[in-house]
Design a protein around this motif. Structure first.
Motif, PDB file in Angstrom:
ATOM      1  N   ARG A 116       0.859  -1.065   0.084  1.00 47.63           N
ATOM      2  CA  ARG A 116      -0.114  -0.054   0.005  1.00 47.63           C
ATOM      3  C   ARG A 116       0.935   1.321  -0.103  1.00 47.63           C
ATOM      4  N   VAL A 117       0.580   2.218  -0.841  1.00 41.60           N
ATOM      5  CA  VAL A 117       1.170   3.409  -0.867  1.00 41.60           C
ATOM      6  C   VAL A 117       0.365   4.585  -0.912  1.00 41.60           C
ATOM      7  N   VAL A 118       0.849   5.579  -0.147  1.00 42.44           N
ATOM      8  CA  VAL A 118       0.067   7.055  -0.229  1.00 42.44           C
ATOM      9  C   VAL A 118       0.920   8.186  -1.152  1.00 42.44           C
ATOM     10  N   LEU A 119       0.322   8.328  -1.911  1.00 50.56           N
ATOM     11  CA  LEU A 119       1.047   9.420  -3.121  1.00 50.56           C
ATOM     12  C   LEU A 119       0.316  10.666  -3.316  1.00 50.56           C
ATOM     13  N   GLN A 120       1.095  11.646  -3.941  1.00 50.36           N
ATOM     14  CA  GLN A 120       0.445  13.004  -4.261  1.00 50.36           C
ATOM     15  C   GLN A 120      -0.270  12.679  -5.459  1.00 50.36           C
ATOM     16  N   PRO A 121      -1.684  12.825  -5.816  1.00 54.91           N
ATOM     17  CA  PRO A 121      -2.404  12.552  -6.814  1.00 54.91           C
ATOM     18  C   PRO A 121      -1.892  13.339  -8.202  1.00 54.91           C
ATOM     19  N   ASP A 122      -1.215  14.586  -7.942  1.00 57.31           N
ATOM     20  CA  ASP A 122      -0.988  15.124  -9.428  1.00 57.31           C
ATOM     21  C   ASP A 122       0.483  14.816  -9.809  1.00 57.31           C
ATOM     22  N   PHE A 123       1.077  13.737  -8.824  1.00 52.77           N
ATOM     23  CA  PHE A 123       2.466  13.382  -9.427  1.00 52.77           C
ATOM     24  C   PHE A 123       2.419  11.997 -10.233  1.00 52.77           C
ATOM     25  N   TYR A 124       1.117  11.431 -10.240  1.00 52.14           N
ATOM     26  CA  TYR A 124       1.164  10.343 -11.156  1.00 52.14           C
ATOM     27  C   TYR A 124       0.062  10.157 -12.122  1.00 52.14           C
ATOM     28  N   SER A 125       0.588   9.452 -13.135  1.00 50.59           N
ATOM     29  CA  SER A 125      -0.709   9.315 -14.312  1.00 50.59           C
ATOM     30  C   SER A 125      -1.224   8.067 -14.077  1.00 50.59           C
ATOM     31  N   ALA A 126      -2.359   8.133 -15.036  1.00 51.94           N
ATOM     32  CA  ALA A 126      -3.423   6.752 -14.754  1.00 51.94           C
ATOM     33  C   ALA A 126      -2.505   5.516 -15.161  1.00 51.94           C
ATOM     34  N   ALA A 127      -1.496   5.790 -16.340  1.00 53.44           N
ATOM     35  CA  ALA A 127      -0.714   4.765 -16.540  1.00 53.44           C
ATOM     36  C   ALA A 127       0.402   4.118 -15.540  1.00 53.44           C
ATOM     37  N   GLU A 128       0.820   4.987 -14.748  1.00 53.36           N
ATOM     38  CA  GLU A 128       1.665   4.773 -13.600  1.00 53.36           C
ATOM     39  C   GLU A 128       0.753   4.003 -12.278  1.00 53.36           C
ATOM     40  N   LEU A 129      -0.416   4.535 -12.227  1.00 52.88           N
ATOM     41  CA  LEU A 129      -1.116   3.958 -11.276  1.00 52.88           C
ATOM     42  C   LEU A 129      -1.473   2.618 -11.546  1.00 52.88           C
ATOM     43  N   ALA A 130      -1.967   2.362 -12.650  1.00 55.04           N
ATOM     44  CA  ALA A 130      -2.156   0.973 -13.405  1.00 55.04           C
ATOM     45  C   ALA A 130      -0.919   0.128 -13.256  1.00 55.04           C
ATOM     46  N   TYR A 131       0.276   0.418 -13.342  1.00 55.07           N
ATOM     47  CA  TYR A 131       1.511  -0.294 -13.299  1.00 55.07           C
ATOM     48  C   TYR A 131       1.428  -0.744 -11.829  1.00 55.07           C
ATOM     49  N   LEU A 132       1.264   0.106 -11.012  1.00 55.70           N
ATOM     50  CA  LEU A 132       1.503  -0.130  -9.616  1.00 55.70           C
ATOM     51  C   LEU A 132       0.150  -1.223  -9.145  1.00 55.70           C
TER      52      LEU A 132
END
Length: 233
Positions: A26-42
Motif C-alpha cells: 500500500r502506498v500514499v501518493l500525491q495524486p498530481d504526480f502520477y498518471s493513470a498509466a503509472e497507477l495501473a502499473y502499481l
C-alpha cells in the motif's frame, strides 16, 4: 518481522520510483504526480494506491473558503471546513483521484480541534461525504482524534503521525515523557476500535528509528519511519 523489513505502507510525497513503490502492498501518493498509466502499473503489481487529500488546509491560490491564517510549518491557508465551495472542491478532488485509478484516499490535516474546534462537526460531515463518494474504496485518516469515535465508523484505518518521534528545528527527536504518555492514552483508545492502525514517525538515525518501531508495536501499530518531507521510498 525484522526491524529492517519493509513496512506494510509507504508515504511518499515525491514522484517516480515506481519500481521501488511496487515493493509495498500500500502506498500514499500525491495524486498530481502520477498518471493513470503509472497507477495501473502499481495496481498490476498488487499495490493499493491511496491519494493524498488535505481537508482543512489549502495550498492553492486565494479562494473564498480560505481563512487569513496560515500553517506556520507548511504555509498552506487554513480553511472554513464547512464552506460549501470547499466541500465541493474536496469531493471533486476525491472523485478525480478515484477516476484516475487510485484505490482509496488518505485524509490529512484532520486536527482542527487544535486550531478551529468549531469546525469539528463540519469536518465529520466532510469525511462522511467522502465516505459516501468513495465507497467501497479504502480510506485512511491521519490522526483526527477530535472526531473519535465517530471517525472510526467512516474510515478503514488511522495513522498516528509523530507517535513517538518528531522533527524539530534542531533535528529529529523523541517526544518528552509527558507527551509520550498522552499519546499512549490515545493509542489505547484506538486499540478498542475496529481499524487498521499505523504509526508514522520521523527519525534519521537507527536508535531513534528502533525506538519508534518498537514502541508502535507495543500499541498494536505498524510503524513507518521517514524524513520530514516524506521523501524516502
Amino acid at each position: 518481522m525484522n526491524l529492517d523489513e519493509r513496512p506494510p505502507i509507504c508515504f511518499y510525497y515525491g514522484n517516480g520510483h515506481l519500481v521501488d513503490l511496487a515493493e509495498y502492498p500500500r502506498v500514499v501518493l500525491q495524486p498530481d504526480f502520477y498518471s493513470a498509466a503509472e497507477l495501473a502499473y502499481l495496481k498490476g503489481r498488487g499495490v493499493q494506491t491511496l491519494a493524498y487529500l488535505t481537508l482543512s488546509e489549502d495550498q492553492g491560490p486565494p479562494a473564498v473558503w480560505q481563512r487569513p491564517e496560515r500553517n506556520p510549518d507548511w504555509g498552506g491557508a487554513f480553511v472554513q471546513v464547512g464552506h460549501p465551495d470547499w466541500v465541493a472542491h474536496v469531493v471533486a478532488q476525491a472523485k478525480a483521484a478515484l477516476a484516475a485509478g487510485f484505490d482509496g484516499l488518505f485524509l490529512d490535516t484532520l486536527n482542527v480541534e487544535l486550531t478551529y474546534p468549531e469546525d469539528v462537526p463540519h469536518l465529520l460531515t466532510l469525511v462522511a461525504a467522502l465516505r459516501t463518494e468513495a465507497q467501497p474504496a479504502y480510506m485512511l485518516a491521519n490522526r483526527g482524534f477530535g472526531m473519535l469515535p465517530r471517525l472510526a465508523e467512516l474510515v478503514d484505518g488511522v495513522v498516528f503521525e509523530s507517535f513517538s518521534a518528531r522533527w524539530t528545528e534542531e533535528g529529529y527527536a523523541p517526544w518528552p515523557p509527558d507527551v509520550l504518555e498522552f499519546h499512549a492514552q490515545i493509542a489505547e483508545q484506538l486499540l478498542g476500535l475496529q481499524l487498521d492502525l499505523f504509526a508514522l514517525d520521523y527519525a534519521d538515525d537507527p536508535g531513534l528509528t528502533d525506538f519508534a518501531i518498537r514502541r508502535a508495536r507495543q500499541f498494536g501499530m505498524q510503524c513507518v519511519v521517514s524524513d520530514r518531507a516524506l521523501s524516502r521510498v
